[in-house]
Scaffold this active site. Sequence first.
Site, PDB file in Angstrom:
ATOM      1  N   ALA A 231       0.835  -1.190   0.000  1.00 58.55           N
ATOM      2  CA  ALA A 231       0.000   0.000   0.000  1.00 58.55           C
ATOM      3  C   ALA A 231       0.869   1.238   0.000  1.00 58.55           C
ATOM      4  O   ALA A 231       2.098   1.154   0.012  1.00 58.55           O
ATOM      5  CB  ALA A 231      -0.890   0.015   1.234  1.00 58.55           C
ATOM      6  N   THR A 232       0.210   2.380   0.001  1.00 57.02           N
ATOM      7  CA  THR A 232       0.888   3.645   0.271  1.00 57.02           C
ATOM      8  C   THR A 232       1.010   3.791   1.789  1.00 57.02           C
ATOM      9  O   THR A 232       0.576   2.937   2.555  1.00 57.02           O
ATOM     10  CB  THR A 232       0.059   4.833  -0.239  1.00 57.02           C
ATOM     11  OG1 THR A 232      -1.196   4.814   0.438  1.00 57.02           O
ATOM     12  CG2 THR A 232      -0.164   4.756  -1.740  1.00 57.02           C
TER      13      THR A 232
ATOM     14  N   ASN B 185      -0.086   5.333   5.334  1.00 62.05           N
ATOM     15  CA  ASN B 185      -1.379   5.686   5.947  1.00 62.05           C
ATOM     16  C   ASN B 185      -2.567   4.959   5.342  1.00 62.05           C
ATOM     17  O   ASN B 185      -3.676   5.482   5.301  1.00 62.05           O
ATOM     18  CB  ASN B 185      -1.621   7.203   5.868  1.00 62.05           C
ATOM     19  CG  ASN B 185      -0.527   7.983   6.565  1.00 62.05           C
ATOM     20  OD1 ASN B 185       0.119   7.461   7.475  1.00 62.05           O
ATOM     21  ND2 ASN B 185      -0.309   9.202   6.152  1.00 62.05           N
TER      22      ASN B 185
ATOM     23  N   THR C 239      -0.574  -1.326   9.351  1.00 60.51           N
ATOM     24  CA  THR C 239      -0.256  -1.822  10.690  1.00 60.51           C
ATOM     25  C   THR C 239      -1.520  -2.214  11.444  1.00 60.51           C
ATOM     26  O   THR C 239      -1.543  -3.218  12.160  1.00 60.51           O
ATOM     27  CB  THR C 239       0.551  -0.751  11.461  1.00 60.51           C
ATOM     28  OG1 THR C 239       1.730  -0.456  10.712  1.00 60.51           O
ATOM     29  CG2 THR C 239       0.959  -1.261  12.829  1.00 60.51           C
TER      30      THR C 239
ATOM     31  N   GLU D 207       6.749  -3.142   7.833  1.00 60.05           N
ATOM     32  CA  GLU D 207       7.788  -2.356   7.149  1.00 60.05           C
ATOM     33  C   GLU D 207       8.636  -3.252   6.233  1.00 60.05           C
ATOM     34  O   GLU D 207       9.867  -3.128   6.148  1.00 60.05           O
ATOM     35  CB  GLU D 207       8.684  -1.626   8.159  1.00 60.05           C
ATOM     36  CG  GLU D 207       7.947  -0.760   9.165  1.00 60.05           C
ATOM     37  CD  GLU D 207       7.285   0.475   8.566  1.00 60.05           C
ATOM     38  OE1 GLU D 207       7.500   0.744   7.362  1.00 60.05           O
ATOM     39  OE2 GLU D 207       6.542   1.158   9.283  1.00 60.05           O
TER      40      GLU D 207
ATOM     41  N   HIS E 251      -1.513  12.557 -10.211  1.00 58.30           N
ATOM     42  CA  HIS E 251      -1.229  13.707  -9.359  1.00 58.30           C
ATOM     43  C   HIS E 251       0.137  13.607  -8.681  1.00 58.30           C
ATOM     44  O   HIS E 251       0.663  14.607  -8.185  1.00 58.30           O
ATOM     45  CB  HIS E 251      -2.359  13.897  -8.342  1.00 58.30           C
ATOM     46  CG  HIS E 251      -3.604  14.414  -8.986  1.00 58.30           C
ATOM     47  ND1 HIS E 251      -4.801  13.731  -8.992  1.00 58.30           N
ATOM     48  CD2 HIS E 251      -3.815  15.549  -9.712  1.00 58.30           C
ATOM     49  CE1 HIS E 251      -5.713  14.414  -9.693  1.00 58.30           C
ATOM     50  NE2 HIS E 251      -5.122  15.521 -10.118  1.00 58.30           N
TER      51      HIS E 251
HETATM   52 ZN   LIG Z   1      -5.393  12.070  -7.911  1.00 60.54          ZN
END
Ligand SMILES: [Zn+2]
Length: 186
Positions: A9-10, A12, A16, A84, A181
Amino acid sequence: MSKLYFYYATMNAGKTTNLIQSKYNYEEQGMSPVVFTAAIDTRFGMNKITSRVGLSIDAISFDEDTNFLDALASMQLDCLFVDEAQFLNKRQVQELLKITYSRDVPVLCYGLRSDFKGELFEGSKYLLAWADKLQELKSICFCGKKATMNARLDKKGNKMKEGDQIAIEGATKYNVFCAKHFFVKG
Ligand SMILES: [Zn+2]
């Protein structure tokens, strides 16, 4: 036959929190999970991992010299969690794969797919290549699309293009974006 899982994932995205919930499920079934996390991430103190919603569990720290086969040789092991996991090296991912068949236990790795430059981490590269099961944990860009990228922000909130791959300490700020983005200026 047990499997090697990579939950990627990214930042946040709740990795965890997901790990802690899953570990609890194993314990509830009377099993003995073992949890490792990267020694590099000292945000919440060594030997502990803490989710953003405040849950905290003990973990064993690994660094680049850790040999997972040796570290786990004398341990009761029903399931292995690695938080991690982007910080694993190639040899360590091979060791984790070996644990799934030599010990016949599931190994669940949680980590970032790419760094703030959009490049794969070493651990993520080999987990993406070799894991039996890949599972993406979702987070959202401001535009509403799925976020896949991690941007490191300077003090003015601009995306940084240069710097070391690892910078967790202190005031470093990150935000997550969709690929469009992430690569758009601004
Ligand atoms: Zn976007």
